[in-house]
Design an enzyme around this catalytic site. Sequence first.
Site, PDB file in Angstrom:
ATOM      1  N   ASP A   1       0.860  -1.184   0.000  1.00  0.00           N
ATOM      2  CA  ASP A   1       0.000   0.000   0.000  1.00  0.00           C
ATOM      3  C   ASP A   1       0.895   1.232   0.000  1.00  0.00           C
ATOM      4  OD1 ASP A   1      -1.876   2.002   0.421  1.00  0.00           O
ATOM      5  OD2 ASP A   1      -2.977   0.875   1.946  1.00  0.00           O
TER       6      ASP A   1
ATOM      7  N   ARG B   1      -0.103   4.326  -0.460  1.00  0.00           N
ATOM      8  CA  ARG B   1      -0.814   5.563  -0.138  1.00  0.00           C
ATOM      9  C   ARG B   1      -0.204   6.239   1.086  1.00  0.00           C
ATOM     10  NH1 ARG B   1      -6.754   3.247   0.232  1.00  0.00           N
ATOM     11  NH2 ARG B   1      -5.537   1.641   1.293  1.00  0.00           N
TER      12      ARG B   1
END
Length: 198
Positions: A128, A130
Amino acid sequence: MAEVRARVDFKVGAKSNIDAEILSFHGLQSDKEHVAVIFKSADTTQEAPLVRMHSECLTGDVFHSSRCDCGEQLEETITRMGQSGGIILYLRQEGRGIGLYNKIDAYRLQSQGMNTYEANNHLGFGDDLRDFTEAAQMLQALGVKKIRLVTNNPKKIRELQEHGIEIVEVVHTSAHIKDGNENYLKAKVSHGKHQLKL
């Protein structure tokens, strides 16, 4: 320091019948065009408004893809906030931060049997990518320091807290199981540690 750049009234929801405002920002850490949607029934002066950080998902949000639950989570949140108020931070972080074309490449690998995390890793990306720093900056620009966060994702909780946002309650979204996303949801629970009841 991030500041609100513009705010405009508009209506949202499946029938475009929910009063809201859309806000743009300047002074964010990157040049990504993140926006906030504030539901008119929301009182942003309340101590802890309902907030959802929703990362852009073209395939799920717009085309209602069978591969994920993103569009359903967004619709659930819009309906909830249309009734009780809240703020959606719509973050331009497609494919958990790998971008649209790379996400489509990951879809191809998922069709060959990999789960969503394995596919990203196979393409050379982390689980991930983000970063929710700018979400915290957006909340600070709105004067919001305490929230009730709508999420199943522990990474979002941790990162907002690390950036000084106090989370007084975590509100989970429903499990949106449909033909084609079962393995995706199972991977989110087993690998991503999402708090989701399947």
